[in-house]
Design an enzyme around this catalytic site. Structure first.
Site, short mmCIF file in Angstrom:
data_model
loop_
_atom_site.label_atom_id
_atom_site.label_comp_id
_atom_site.label_asym_id
_atom_site.label_seq_id
_atom_site.Cartn_x
_atom_site.Cartn_y
_atom_site.Cartn_z
N THR A 10 0.81 -1.22 0.00
CA THR A 10 0.00 0.00 0.00
C THR A 10 0.85 1.27 0.00
O THR A 10 0.34 2.36 -0.24
CB THR A 10 -0.91 0.05 1.25
OG1 THR A 10 -0.07 -0.19 2.39
CG2 THR A 10 -2.01 -0.99 1.20
N GLY A 11 2.14 1.13 0.32
CA GLY A 11 3.00 2.31 0.43
C GLY A 11 3.39 2.87 -0.93
O GLY A 11 3.00 2.35 -1.98
N SER A 125 18.34 1.24 3.72
CA SER A 125 18.19 2.71 3.66
C SER A 125 19.52 3.42 3.88
O SER A 125 20.38 2.96 4.64
CB SER A 125 17.20 3.13 4.75
OG SER A 125 17.30 4.50 5.01
N GLU A 127 19.85 5.80 5.70
CA GLU A 127 19.88 6.18 7.11
C GLU A 127 20.78 5.25 7.93
O GLU A 127 21.17 5.58 9.05
CB GLU A 127 18.46 6.19 7.69
CG GLU A 127 17.57 7.29 7.14
CD GLU A 127 17.93 8.68 7.65
OE1 GLU A 127 18.37 8.80 8.80
OE2 GLU A 127 17.79 9.65 6.87
N TYR A 149 15.33 4.22 13.58
CA TYR A 149 15.02 3.69 12.26
C TYR A 149 16.31 3.20 11.57
O TYR A 149 16.36 2.09 11.04
CB TYR A 149 14.36 4.80 11.41
CG TYR A 149 14.20 4.45 9.95
CD1 TYR A 149 13.14 3.65 9.52
CD2 TYR A 149 15.11 4.91 8.99
CE1 TYR A 149 12.99 3.33 8.17
CE2 TYR A 149 14.97 4.59 7.66
CZ TYR A 149 13.90 3.80 7.25
OH TYR A 149 13.76 3.48 5.92
P1 NAP Z 1 5.71 3.85 3.05
O1 NAP Z 1 5.02 4.60 1.96
O2 NAP Z 1 5.74 4.43 4.43
O3 NAP Z 1 5.08 2.39 3.11
C1 NAP Z 1 5.36 1.54 4.18
C2 NAP Z 1 4.53 0.28 3.99
O4 NAP Z 1 4.81 -0.56 5.13
C3 NAP Z 1 3.01 0.53 3.97
O5 NAP Z 1 2.42 -0.36 3.06
C4 NAP Z 1 2.60 0.17 5.40
O6 NAP Z 1 1.27 -0.34 5.48
C5 NAP Z 1 3.57 -0.96 5.70
N1 NAP Z 1 3.72 -1.15 7.15
C6 NAP Z 1 4.15 -0.25 8.05
N2 NAP Z 1 4.13 -0.79 9.28
C7 NAP Z 1 3.66 -2.06 9.14
C8 NAP Z 1 3.37 -3.12 10.05
N3 NAP Z 1 3.57 -2.99 11.35
N4 NAP Z 1 2.86 -4.28 9.53
C9 NAP Z 1 2.67 -4.42 8.20
N5 NAP Z 1 2.90 -3.44 7.29
C10 NAP Z 1 3.39 -2.29 7.77
O7 NAP Z 1 7.24 3.57 2.66
P2 NAP Z 1 7.94 3.66 1.22
O8 NAP Z 1 8.40 5.05 1.02
O9 NAP Z 1 7.09 3.00 0.22
O10 NAP Z 1 9.26 2.78 1.49
C11 NAP Z 1 9.27 1.38 1.23
C12 NAP Z 1 10.42 0.75 2.02
O11 NAP Z 1 11.64 1.37 1.63
C13 NAP Z 1 10.33 0.92 3.52
O12 NAP Z 1 10.85 -0.24 4.11
C14 NAP Z 1 11.22 2.10 3.81
O13 NAP Z 1 11.74 2.06 5.12
C15 NAP Z 1 12.30 1.90 2.76
N6 NAP Z 1 12.98 3.12 2.31
C16 NAP Z 1 12.26 4.17 1.84
C17 NAP Z 1 12.92 5.32 1.40
C18 NAP Z 1 12.16 6.51 0.84
O14 NAP Z 1 12.75 7.58 0.67
N7 NAP Z 1 10.89 6.35 0.49
C19 NAP Z 1 14.33 5.37 1.44
C20 NAP Z 1 15.02 4.25 1.91
C21 NAP Z 1 14.35 3.13 2.32
P3 NAP Z 1 -0.01 0.57 5.88
O15 NAP Z 1 -0.56 1.10 4.57
O16 NAP Z 1 -0.93 -0.40 6.54
O17 NAP Z 1 0.49 1.66 6.78
#
Ligand code: NAP
Length: 317
Positions: A10-11, A125, A127, A149
Site C-alpha cells: 500500500t506504500g 536505507s 539512514e 530507524y
Molecule cells: P511507506 O510509503 O511508508 O510504506 C510503508 C509500507 O509498510 C506501507 O504499506 C505500510 O502499510 C507498511 N507497514 C508499516 N508498518 C507495518 C506493520 N507494522 N505491519 C505491516 N505493514 C506495515 O514507505 P515507502 O516510502 O514505500 O518505502 C518502502 C520501504 O523502503 C520501507 O521499508 C522504507 O523504510 C524503505 N525506504 C524508503 C525510502 C524513501 O525515501 N521512500 C528510502 C530508503 C528506504 P499501511 O498502509 O498499513 O500503513
C-alpha cells in the site's frame, strides 16, 4: 508466469513496484496488515486496484508467512513493509526496531526452511550510514546510524547478508536514498511542504511550520527507483546496491523553490524548534556508479524538475 509477493504494497514504493511488475506480466500478491483497514487510494490512483491479489499477513507471525509462501510459491519477495519514518522512530523506538527487524528475520527464516529458491529483496536505507567521515557514500562506507530507524535497517541489512553468505539463499539489499512521488504519505517532508504551500495559497493555512532546514539530503524519484529493485532481482547472483541521485540539496533551498513557484512570501516560513529531531544527519549523498554499470540504470533527473512534477500533480488534485 512469474509470481511476486510484495509486502508493504500500500506504500509509495509498493504501489509503483506492483504497477511495474504487472506491466512485466507478473502475478502480483500484495500483503496488507488488515483487509478491513487497507487504504487502496494509491492502487486506484495508478489504476491497478483490480489487478493485485491482496492477502492479509502479520509479518511478526512466521507461521503466517510460511502459509502465504506455501500457497503462492513466489519466485520473488520484495520486502517493503516497515515503520518507515525516521521522525516517528524517535518517539516509537522499540516498536520501530521490533517490527523492522523481526519481520525480516521471519521472512529470511521462512525462505531458508520452506522455500530456498525464492529470491528476497530487502528495502535497506541510506539512514544506516548516519554520521559518516567521507562522501559520497559507497557500499563499504562504515555505518554509524543515529536514529532508531537507521539502527533497525542496519540490523535487518546484515541479517540479509548473513543469510546470503551462510545459507546461500538469494537475498539482496537495495540501499535507497530519499525518493519522493505523488504517492508519498503526508507526514514526509517534500509532500508536507508542497501540500502546506498549496493550502497557504488557498488561504486555508496561515504559515508553513518546519523543523531544521539547514540539512542536506540526496533526493530522487520513486517510479525510477523501483525499476532498480526489479533489475537487482534478475541478476544471476544476489548483491547489494546503492540507489541515489548522487548529489544533496539543502532543505531550505527546496522550501524556497516551492514558495517561489507559488509566489508566496518567504516570511511565512516559520522555523519551529519543537519540530527539530533529537539528532540529525547534516549532509548525505551517495555514489550510484555500481547500479549504473551493473544494472544499466540510467538516472539523470534533476530534483528541481521532479519538484515541478510533484507540484503540478498536487495542484491537479
Ligand atoms: P511507506 O510509503 O511508508 O510504506 C510503508 C509500507 O509498510 C506501507 O504499506 C505500510 O502499510 C507498511 N507497514 C508499516 N508498518 C507495518 C506493520 N507494522 N505491519 C505491516 N505493514 C506495515 O514507505 P515507502 O516510502 O514505500 O518505502 C518502502 C520501504 O523502503 C520501507 O521499508 C522504507 O523504510 C524503505 N525506504 C524508503 C525510502 C524513501 O525515501 N521512500 C528510502 C530508503 C528506504 P499501511 O498502509 O498499513 O500503513
Amino acid at each position: 508466469m512469474k509470481i511476486a509477493l510484495i509486502t508493504g504494497v500500500t506504500g509509495q514504493d509498493g504501489t509503483y513496484l506492483a504497477k511495474l511488475l504487472l506491466e512485466k506480466n507478473y502475478k502480483v500478491i500484495g500483503t496488507v496488515r488488515s483487509n478491513r483497514c487497507t487504504n487502496t487510494r494509491n492502487f486506484k490512483y495508478l489504476g491497478i486496484d483490480k489487478d493485485i491479489i491482496l492477502e492479509e499477513l502479520d509479518l511478526l507471525d512466521m507461521a503466517n508467512i510460511i502459509r502465504i509462501i506455501q500457497k503462492y510459491k513466489p519466485n520473488e519477495i520484495y520486502n517493503l513493509a516497515a515503520q518507515s519514518s525516521v521522525g516517528l522512530s524517535y518517539s516509537q523506538p522499540i516498536g520501530t526496531f521490533s517490527f523492522n527487524t523481526t519481520s525480516v528475520n521471519n521472512l529470511l527464516e521462512s525462505i531458508r526452511l520452506f522455500s530456498p529458491n525464492t529470491r528476497l529483496y530487502q528495502a535497506s536505507s541510506s539512514e544506516m550510514y548516519g554520521r559518516v567521515d567521507s562522501m559520497p557514500i559507497r557500499i563499504d562506507t562504515p555505518m554509524h546510524p543515529i536514529s532508531p530507524y537507521g539502527v533497525s535497517k542496519m540490523a535487518a541489512h546484515f541479517m540479509v547478508t548473513t543469510y546470503r553468505e551462510s545459507y546461500g539463499i538469494y537475498a539482496s539489499n537495495g540501499i535507497l536514498f530519499n525518493h519522493e512521488s505523488f504517492l508519498r504519505s503526508d507526514n514526509f517532508f517534500i509532500k508536507k511542504i508542497i501540500r502546506d504551500s498549496i493550502a497557504i495559497k488557498n488561504k486555508t493555512l496561515k504559515e508553513l511550520r518546519v523543523g531544521n532546514l539547514n540539512v542536506k539530503r540526496d533526493f530522487g524519484y520513486a517510479p525510477k527507483y523501483v525499476e532498480v529493485m526489479w533489475k537487482m532481482m534478475q541478476l544471476e547472483k544476489p548483491d547489494d546496491f546503492i540507489i541515489c541521485s548522487g548529489e544533496s540539496i539543502l532543505l531550505k533551498d527546496i522550501v524556497e523553490y516551492v514558495f517561489e513557484k507559488m509566489n508566496l512570501d518567504k516570511e511565512l516560513i516559520i522555523i519551529d524548534d519543537s519540530l527539530f529531531r533529537p539528532n540529525e544527519i547534516k549532509d548525505i549523498y551517495g555514489d550510484n556508479s555500481k547500479a549504473r554499470t551493473i544494472l544499466d540504470w540510467d538516472y539523470i533527473d534533476s530534483f528541481y524538475d521532479i519538484l515541478d512534477i510533484l507540484i503540478e500533480k498536487e495542484l491537479a488534485q
